[in-house]
Design an enzyme around this catalytic site. Sequence first.
Site, PDB file in Angstrom:
ATOM      1  N   VAL A   8      44.954  44.612  39.240  1.00  0.00           N
ATOM      2  CA  VAL A   8      46.252  44.330  39.089  1.00  0.00           C
ATOM      3  C   VAL A   8      46.594  43.991  37.681  1.00  0.00           C
ATOM      4  O   VAL A   8      47.524  44.567  37.057  1.00  0.00           O
ATOM      5  CB  VAL A   8      46.421  42.991  39.975  1.00  0.00           C
ATOM      6  CG1 VAL A   8      47.674  42.287  39.285  1.00  0.00           C
ATOM      7  CG2 VAL A   8      46.636  43.349  41.375  1.00  0.00           C
ATOM      8  N   ASP A  59      40.453  39.845  28.879  1.00  0.00           N
ATOM      9  CA  ASP A  59      39.263  39.428  29.821  1.00  0.00           C
ATOM     10  C   ASP A  59      38.328  38.876  29.443  1.00  0.00           C
ATOM     11  O   ASP A  59      37.917  38.914  28.321  1.00  0.00           O
ATOM     12  CB  ASP A  59      38.885  40.730  30.724  1.00  0.00           C
ATOM     13  CG  ASP A  59      38.567  40.553  32.064  1.00  0.00           C
ATOM     14  OD1 ASP A  59      39.315  40.710  33.109  1.00  0.00           O
ATOM     15  OD2 ASP A  59      37.347  39.689  32.559  1.00  0.00           O
ATOM     16  N   PHE A  88      52.494  43.541  44.546  1.00  0.00           N
ATOM     17  CA  PHE A  88      52.476  44.124  45.832  1.00  0.00           C
ATOM     18  C   PHE A  88      51.709  45.538  45.900  1.00  0.00           C
ATOM     19  O   PHE A  88      51.843  46.474  46.732  1.00  0.00           O
ATOM     20  CB  PHE A  88      54.024  44.416  46.471  1.00  0.00           C
ATOM     21  CG  PHE A  88      54.617  43.088  46.641  1.00  0.00           C
ATOM     22  CD1 PHE A  88      54.376  42.358  48.071  1.00  0.00           C
ATOM     23  CD2 PHE A  88      55.347  42.399  45.613  1.00  0.00           C
ATOM     24  CE1 PHE A  88      54.895  41.020  47.957  1.00  0.00           C
ATOM     25  CE2 PHE A  88      55.950  41.311  46.046  1.00  0.00           C
ATOM     26  CZ  PHE A  88      55.800  40.416  47.160  1.00  0.00           C
ATOM     27  N   LEU A 111      50.769  51.964  61.143  1.00  0.00           N
ATOM     28  CA  LEU A 111      50.517  51.992  62.651  1.00  0.00           C
ATOM     29  C   LEU A 111      49.521  53.169  63.172  1.00  0.00           C
ATOM     30  O   LEU A 111      49.523  53.793  64.009  1.00  0.00           O
ATOM     31  CB  LEU A 111      51.886  52.551  63.396  1.00  0.00           C
ATOM     32  CG  LEU A 111      53.033  51.326  63.306  1.00  0.00           C
ATOM     33  CD1 LEU A 111      54.285  52.061  64.144  1.00  0.00           C
ATOM     34  CD2 LEU A 111      52.441  49.957  64.216  1.00  0.00           C
ATOM     35  N   GLY A 123      42.370  51.949  63.233  1.00  0.00           N
ATOM     36  CA  GLY A 123      41.085  52.009  62.536  1.00  0.00           C
ATOM     37  C   GLY A 123      40.132  51.112  62.758  1.00  0.00           C
ATOM     38  O   GLY A 123      40.363  50.605  63.688  1.00  0.00           O
ATOM     39  N   CYS A 151      42.649  41.981  49.457  1.00  0.00           N
ATOM     40  CA  CYS A 151      43.856  41.124  49.801  1.00  0.00           C
ATOM     41  C   CYS A 151      43.892  40.616  51.139  1.00  0.00           C
ATOM     42  O   CYS A 151      43.969  39.603  51.398  1.00  0.00           O
ATOM     43  CB  CYS A 151      45.116  42.015  49.287  1.00  0.00           C
ATOM     44  SG  CYS A 151      45.231  42.237  47.636  1.00  0.00           S
ATOM     45  N   ARG A 165      35.380  45.318  48.282  1.00  0.00           N
ATOM     46  CA  ARG A 165      35.668  44.023  48.774  1.00  0.00           C
ATOM     47  C   ARG A 165      35.954  44.253  50.068  1.00  0.00           C
ATOM     48  O   ARG A 165      36.876  44.641  50.521  1.00  0.00           O
ATOM     49  CB  ARG A 165      36.477  43.051  47.729  1.00  0.00           C
ATOM     50  CG  ARG A 165      35.939  43.126  46.410  1.00  0.00           C
ATOM     51  CD  ARG A 165      36.903  41.995  45.447  1.00  0.00           C
ATOM     52  NE  ARG A 165      37.961  43.035  44.991  1.00  0.00           N
ATOM     53  CZ  ARG A 165      38.986  42.787  44.192  1.00  0.00           C
ATOM     54  NH1 ARG A 165      38.775  41.595  43.555  1.00  0.00           N
ATOM     55  NH2 ARG A 165      39.795  43.670  43.520  1.00  0.00           N
TER      56      ARG A 165
HETATM   57  P1  NAD Z   1      39.601  41.594  39.934  1.00  0.00           P
HETATM   58  O1  NAD Z   1      38.726  40.757  40.376  1.00  0.00           O
HETATM   59  O2  NAD Z   1      39.680  43.107  39.774  1.00  0.00           O
HETATM   60  O3  NAD Z   1      40.156  41.227  38.591  1.00  0.00           O
HETATM   61  C1  NAD Z   1      40.118  39.947  38.018  1.00  0.00           C
HETATM   62  C2  NAD Z   1      39.806  39.897  36.544  1.00  0.00           C
HETATM   63  O4  NAD Z   1      40.001  38.445  35.941  1.00  0.00           O
HETATM   64  C3  NAD Z   1      38.245  40.127  36.339  1.00  0.00           C
HETATM   65  O5  NAD Z   1      38.078  41.130  35.481  1.00  0.00           O
HETATM   66  C4  NAD Z   1      37.837  38.640  35.521  1.00  0.00           C
HETATM   67  O6  NAD Z   1      36.470  39.041  34.672  1.00  0.00           O
HETATM   68  C5  NAD Z   1      38.976  38.335  34.851  1.00  0.00           C
HETATM   69  N1  NAD Z   1      39.092  36.872  34.648  1.00  0.00           N
HETATM   70  C6  NAD Z   1      38.917  35.994  35.556  1.00  0.00           C
HETATM   71  N2  NAD Z   1      39.332  34.701  34.899  1.00  0.00           N
HETATM   72  C7  NAD Z   1      39.515  34.722  33.623  1.00  0.00           C
HETATM   73  C8  NAD Z   1      39.721  33.878  32.544  1.00  0.00           C
HETATM   74  N3  NAD Z   1      39.956  32.720  32.489  1.00  0.00           N
HETATM   75  N4  NAD Z   1      40.309  34.641  31.428  1.00  0.00           N
HETATM   76  C9  NAD Z   1      40.224  35.956  31.374  1.00  0.00           C
HETATM   77  N5  NAD Z   1      39.800  36.971  32.401  1.00  0.00           N
HETATM   78  C10 NAD Z   1      39.345  36.285  33.542  1.00  0.00           C
HETATM   79  O7  NAD Z   1      40.863  40.996  40.642  1.00  0.00           O
HETATM   80  P2  NAD Z   1      42.278  42.089  41.246  1.00  0.00           P
HETATM   81  O8  NAD Z   1      41.857  42.927  42.630  1.00  0.00           O
HETATM   82  O9  NAD Z   1      42.979  42.409  40.170  1.00  0.00           O
HETATM   83  O10 NAD Z   1      43.326  40.673  41.822  1.00  0.00           O
HETATM   84  C11 NAD Z   1      43.812  39.876  40.983  1.00  0.00           C
HETATM   85  C12 NAD Z   1      44.848  39.039  41.713  1.00  0.00           C
HETATM   86  O11 NAD Z   1      45.869  39.898  42.100  1.00  0.00           O
HETATM   87  C13 NAD Z   1      44.272  38.426  42.783  1.00  0.00           C
HETATM   88  O12 NAD Z   1      45.029  37.215  43.103  1.00  0.00           O
HETATM   89  C14 NAD Z   1      44.789  39.472  43.919  1.00  0.00           C
HETATM   90  O13 NAD Z   1      44.739  38.495  45.297  1.00  0.00           O
HETATM   91  C15 NAD Z   1      45.953  39.743  43.433  1.00  0.00           C
HETATM   92  N6  NAD Z   1      46.405  41.243  44.204  1.00  0.00           N
HETATM   93  C16 NAD Z   1      45.684  42.030  44.128  1.00  0.00           C
HETATM   94  C17 NAD Z   1      45.917  43.453  44.512  1.00  0.00           C
HETATM   95  C18 NAD Z   1      44.736  44.454  44.760  1.00  0.00           C
HETATM   96  O14 NAD Z   1      44.838  45.512  45.148  1.00  0.00           O
HETATM   97  N7  NAD Z   1      43.639  44.138  43.990  1.00  0.00           N
HETATM   98  C19 NAD Z   1      47.147  43.770  45.044  1.00  0.00           C
HETATM   99  C20 NAD Z   1      48.059  42.660  44.822  1.00  0.00           C
HETATM  100  C21 NAD Z   1      47.553  41.431  44.498  1.00  0.00           C
END
Ligand code: NAD
Length: 437
Positions: free
Chosen positions: A11, A30, A152, A253, A256, A263, A331
């Site tokens: 994200v 990061d 989203f 719909l 699978g 998520c 995941r």
């Molecule tokens: P991810 O695990 O791919 O990435 C998270 C990143 O945050 C990691 O690279 C980690 O090293 C970094 N991080 C953690 N703590 C940190 C800090 N204190 N300082 C700096 N960096 C830090 O996660 P993601 O899939 O991108 O999801 C992030 C959020 O977005 C989650 O809450 C998820 O539910 C939400 N979200 C994800 C998606 C998706 O499709 N992946 C879609 C919508 C919402």
Amino acid sequence: MKIAVIGTGYVGLVSGACFSEFGFDVVCVDQDAGKIEQLKAGKIPIYEPELDTLVKNNVDRGRLSFTTNLPEAMVGAAAVFIAVGTPSRRGDGHADLTYVYAAAETIAKEIKDYTVIVTKSTVPVGTGRKVAEIIRKTNPAAKFDMASNPEFLREGSAINDFMRPDRVVIGCETDAARAVMRQLYRPLFLIETPILFTSLETAELIKYAANSFLALKISFINQISDLCDLLGANVTDVSRGIGLDGRIGSKFLHPGPGYGGSCFPKDTLALMKTARDVHSPLSLVEATVSYNDARKLQMVDRIAAALGGSVVGKTISILGLTFKPNTDDMRDSPSLVIIPELIARGAKIRAHDPVGIEEARKHMPDIDYRQDAYDTMSGADAVVILTEWNSYRALDLGRVKTLMKAPVLVDLRNIYRPDEMAAFGFNYSSLGRPRAL
Ligand code: NAD
């Protein structure tokens, strides 16, 4: 305007790259130094179509940069986005907010001028206010407002989803924060994207309600597909027949092996916990969660049935490991339940995925991974399609049949037609569709 994005995962990286494409100056932060090194060297740590080009273009234009140094990133930033992970907490299924709170504390220390602190991570209702409390406690002089801006986007089509979303949700409570957020999303406002301004709590809940509803919709069609199997009906036609009703809609719909991914599993669980905490259990979401867990194991029974009742000693080729195509994200992928269960029941597994093998190996190190789909199927007693990658949609079926020991194909994504598979001489099973005679 300059912004900082904390967390450079699926994200954070996509949002940061897209905001820079809108023309803003973006610094992505990061704590994972390896990830930042890769990004600085022009390598994208995740698989997401077209992200490499978007990142490169904006780095070249000097609008997008990467660092582990939060204080540096925050200098002059009008908004700071928190996009860190919020996985399920071990043991109870609540969202683990450790990363969000840690980020909030670090951010608090660096707030110099007025800054909007935005939670983009999916966080339970009340988190925005807790983050504000942490910031006030850590830095009582900080001038800031909170905003909740849930994301989203879908992995695999993340850039398009970010650039052309169905809607943008922004929870915030001051004119100053609204002005900053409005400016950031102005390019979308100009293409008439609905932008909903709500309270913090409402924005936080919208995200969980949306994901839980989609999970419920998937589980609904999965149950209907099971019923189709028993009644001789065809789920593809049922989906079309109900999906054409504008009140229902045709998306999500497709039957699978059960939903997975980064998520839906964690967000349904977290919403379930939130609702229980306020003594208002969401029975529909609870039923969805337990049905989906059971479904993955049911898939193993189906595979066994296709092999005459037992998988003992059988070589099974798995096509597709990621939870959906066009991502390397493993995941909560259904493959992580189905494959170990097949092994536990005595099967020998060979597996292929166009991009997910490296990630899959971290979870299942001992599997025989093959880089070529046909090599995976050679000598197999059965092939199971677990993920609907495009490259599996046009297999050379004649070649597959000659390569396999027995022509048993279990299609858990319904990407082939029962009649064409029968014509090729396959013992073909799919979900909720009658076998061809
Ligand atoms: P991810 O695990 O791919 O990435 C998270 C990143 O945050 C990691 O690279 C980690 O090293 C970094 N991080 C953690 N703590 C940190 C800090 N204190 N300082 C700096 N960096 C830090 O996660 P993601 O899939 O991108 O999801 C992030 C959020 O977005 C989650 O809450 C998820 O539910 C939400 N979200 C994800 C998606 C998706 O499709 N992946 C879609 C919508 C919402």
